[in-house]
Write a protein that holds these residues in place. Structure first.
Motif, PDB file in Angstrom:
ATOM      1  N   GLN A  44     -19.827  51.925  89.408  1.00 50.69           N
ATOM      2  CA  GLN A  44     -20.362  52.150  88.166  1.00 50.69           C
ATOM      3  C   GLN A  44     -20.915  50.659  87.507  1.00 50.69           C
ATOM      4  N   VAL A  45     -22.292  50.932  87.310  1.00 54.15           N
ATOM      5  CA  VAL A  45     -22.912  50.036  86.876  1.00 54.15           C
ATOM      6  C   VAL A  45     -22.638  49.307  85.400  1.00 54.15           C
ATOM      7  N   GLN A  46     -22.496  48.222  84.992  1.00 56.11           N
ATOM      8  CA  GLN A  46     -22.113  47.746  83.758  1.00 56.11           C
ATOM      9  C   GLN A  46     -23.105  46.452  83.540  1.00 56.11           C
ATOM     10  N   LEU A  47     -23.464  46.596  82.219  1.00 56.56           N
ATOM     11  CA  LEU A  47     -24.318  45.254  81.772  1.00 56.56           C
ATOM     12  C   LEU A  47     -23.527  44.666  80.391  1.00 56.56           C
ATOM     13  N   VAL A  48     -23.278  43.269  80.644  1.00 59.30           N
ATOM     14  CA  VAL A  48     -22.403  42.894  79.620  1.00 59.30           C
ATOM     15  C   VAL A  48     -23.295  41.539  79.012  1.00 59.30           C
ATOM     16  N   GLU A  49     -23.543  41.635  77.680  1.00 57.25           N
ATOM     17  CA  GLU A  49     -24.357  40.488  77.120  1.00 57.25           C
ATOM     18  C   GLU A  49     -23.407  39.359  76.577  1.00 57.25           C
ATOM     19  N   SER A  50     -23.831  38.409  76.372  1.00 56.70           N
ATOM     20  CA  SER A  50     -23.270  37.500  75.638  1.00 56.70           C
ATOM     21  C   SER A  50     -24.109  36.293  75.091  1.00 56.70           C
ATOM     22  N   GLY A  51     -23.738  35.145  74.282  1.00 58.92           N
ATOM     23  CA  GLY A  51     -24.585  34.344  73.880  1.00 58.92           C
ATOM     24  C   GLY A  51     -25.057  34.229  72.244  1.00 58.92           C
ATOM     25  N   GLY A  52     -24.835  35.674  71.740  1.00 57.57           N
ATOM     26  CA  GLY A  52     -25.216  35.771  70.383  1.00 57.57           C
ATOM     27  C   GLY A  52     -24.484  34.911  69.412  1.00 57.57           C
ATOM     28  N   GLY A  53     -24.948  34.843  68.259  1.00 57.79           N
ATOM     29  CA  GLY A  53     -24.133  34.132  67.189  1.00 57.79           C
ATOM     30  C   GLY A  53     -25.089  33.920  65.828  1.00 57.79           C
ATOM     31  N   LEU A  54     -24.460  33.240  64.978  1.00 59.61           N
ATOM     32  CA  LEU A  54     -25.010  33.012  63.644  1.00 59.61           C
ATOM     33  C   LEU A  54     -25.825  31.667  63.900  1.00 59.61           C
ATOM     34  N   VAL A  55     -26.943  31.693  63.514  1.00 60.49           N
ATOM     35  CA  VAL A  55     -28.053  30.478  63.605  1.00 60.49           C
ATOM     36  C   VAL A  55     -28.598  30.289  62.357  1.00 60.49           C
ATOM     37  N   HIS A  56     -29.312  29.035  62.205  1.00 64.30           N
ATOM     38  CA  HIS A  56     -30.411  28.830  61.060  1.00 64.30           C
ATOM     39  C   HIS A  56     -31.846  28.949  61.498  1.00 64.30           C
ATOM     40  N   THR A  57     -32.668  29.295  60.508  1.00 62.98           N
ATOM     41  CA  THR A  57     -34.018  29.314  61.007  1.00 62.98           C
ATOM     42  C   THR A  57     -34.472  28.100  61.718  1.00 62.98           C
ATOM     43  N   GLY A  58     -35.244  28.202  62.953  1.00 63.96           N
ATOM     44  CA  GLY A  58     -35.745  27.210  63.639  1.00 63.96           C
ATOM     45  C   GLY A  58     -34.847  26.969  64.811  1.00 63.96           C
ATOM     46  N   ASP A  59     -33.682  27.332  64.947  1.00 62.92           N
ATOM     47  CA  ASP A  59     -32.701  27.117  66.026  1.00 62.92           C
ATOM     48  C   ASP A  59     -32.919  28.047  67.345  1.00 62.92           C
ATOM     49  N   SER A  60     -32.192  27.831  68.251  1.00 56.15           N
ATOM     50  CA  SER A  60     -32.477  28.422  69.539  1.00 56.15           C
ATOM     51  C   SER A  60     -31.160  29.157  69.898  1.00 56.15           C
ATOM     52  N   LEU A  61     -31.228  30.109  70.729  1.00 55.04           N
ATOM     53  CA  LEU A  61     -30.220  30.688  71.438  1.00 55.04           C
ATOM     54  C   LEU A  61     -30.429  31.129  72.762  1.00 55.04           C
ATOM     55  N   SER A  62     -29.520  31.207  73.537  1.00 56.44           N
ATOM     56  CA  SER A  62     -29.762  31.800  74.874  1.00 56.44           C
ATOM     57  C   SER A  62     -28.801  32.839  75.257  1.00 56.44           C
ATOM     58  N   LEU A  63     -29.393  33.895  75.536  1.00 59.44           N
ATOM     59  CA  LEU A  63     -28.639  35.160  75.819  1.00 59.44           C
ATOM     60  C   LEU A  63     -28.506  35.174  77.333  1.00 59.44           C
ATOM     61  N   SER A  64     -27.531  36.088  77.598  1.00 57.51           N
ATOM     62  CA  SER A  64     -27.213  36.334  78.982  1.00 57.51           C
ATOM     63  C   SER A  64     -26.585  37.630  79.220  1.00 57.51           C
ATOM     64  N   CYS A  65     -27.144  38.035  80.284  1.00 56.49           N
ATOM     65  CA  CYS A  65     -26.737  39.509  80.571  1.00 56.49           C
ATOM     66  C   CYS A  65     -26.045  39.574  82.349  1.00 56.49           C
ATOM     67  N   VAL A  66     -24.937  39.868  82.295  1.00 54.49           N
ATOM     68  CA  VAL A  66     -24.366  39.882  83.628  1.00 54.49           C
ATOM     69  C   VAL A  66     -24.182  41.507  84.151  1.00 54.49           C
ATOM     70  N   VAL A  67     -24.487  41.615  85.377  1.00 53.93           N
ATOM     71  CA  VAL A  67     -24.748  43.287  85.721  1.00 53.93           C
ATOM     72  C   VAL A  67     -23.675  43.229  86.752  1.00 53.93           C
ATOM     73  N   SER A  68     -22.702  44.020  86.792  1.00 48.98           N
ATOM     74  CA  SER A  68     -21.932  44.253  87.739  1.00 48.98           C
ATOM     75  C   SER A  68     -21.902  45.997  88.307  1.00 48.98           C
ATOM     76  N   GLY A  69     -21.406  46.068  89.633  1.00 50.20           N
ATOM     77  CA  GLY A  69     -21.513  47.356  90.005  1.00 50.20           C
ATOM     78  C   GLY A  69     -22.597  47.681  91.179  1.00 50.20           C
ATOM     79  N   ARG A  70     -23.619  46.639  91.075  1.00 45.01           N
ATOM     80  CA  ARG A  70     -24.488  46.755  92.134  1.00 45.01           C
ATOM     81  C   ARG A  70     -25.587  45.550  92.071  1.00 45.01           C
ATOM     82  N   THR A  71     -26.226  45.357  92.945  1.00 42.48           N
ATOM     83  CA  THR A  71     -27.347  44.276  92.937  1.00 42.48           C
ATOM     84  C   THR A  71     -28.567  44.713  92.070  1.00 42.48           C
ATOM     85  N   ILE A  72     -29.226  44.002  91.473  1.00 44.33           N
ATOM     86  CA  ILE A  72     -30.151  44.147  90.720  1.00 44.33           C
ATOM     87  C   ILE A  72     -31.447  43.558  91.078  1.00 44.33           C
ATOM     88  N   SER A  73     -31.767  43.163  92.267  1.00 44.13           N
ATOM     89  CA  SER A  73     -32.688  42.455  93.204  1.00 44.13           C
ATOM     90  C   SER A  73     -34.109  43.368  92.905  1.00 44.13           C
TER      91      SER A  73
END
Length: 123
Positions: free
Chosen positions: A1-30
């Motif tokens: 079973q393929v699962q995608l899990v995002e992380s890295g969101g949050g509350l920031v101010h205008t002009g700030d930066s965020l880095s989101l990640s998505c980890v996939v499990s269940g098979r290769t995504i290559s």
């Protein structure tokens, strides 16, 4: 079973930066195209960025060009979205998606979806 899990969101101010990640499990995504979409309250889910199986091509919605960067590490089955110079209009739930074949900027082109991560940008 393929699962995608995002992380890295949050509350920031205008002009700030965020880095989101998505980890996939269940098979290769290559061999898959990976994408990021977002959905603001009361709006349809919209395309943000995509990346081909080898790291190219990359495609961006006009709203994120010059500010967002999508990348991937196939060995870690992880996809990233670096977001700089964030604006209040970037506020949305951000979703990671995987397409088994081809490329698309439409939600209908993707086969698997994560649950999303909330990004809120305050002015």
């Amino acid at each position: 079973q393929v699962q995608l899990v995002e992380s890295g969101g949050g509350l920031v101010h205008t002009g700030d930066s965020l880095s989101l990640s998505c980890v996939v499990s269940g098979r290769t995504i290559s061999s898959w195209t990976m994408g990021w979409f977002r959905q603001a309250p009361g709006k349809e889910r919209e395309f943000v960025a995509s990346i081909g199986w080898s790291g190219s091509p990359t495609n961006y919605a006009d709203s994120g060009k010059g500010r967002f960067t999508i990348s991937r590490e196939n060995a870690r089955t992880t996809v990233y979205l670096q977001m700089n110079s964030l604006k209040p209009e970037d506020t949305a739930v951000y979703y990671c998606a995987a397409a088994r074949a081809g490329w698309s900027n439409s939600v209908y082109g993707y086969n698997y979806w994560g649950q999303g991560t909330q990004v809120t940008v305050s002015s």
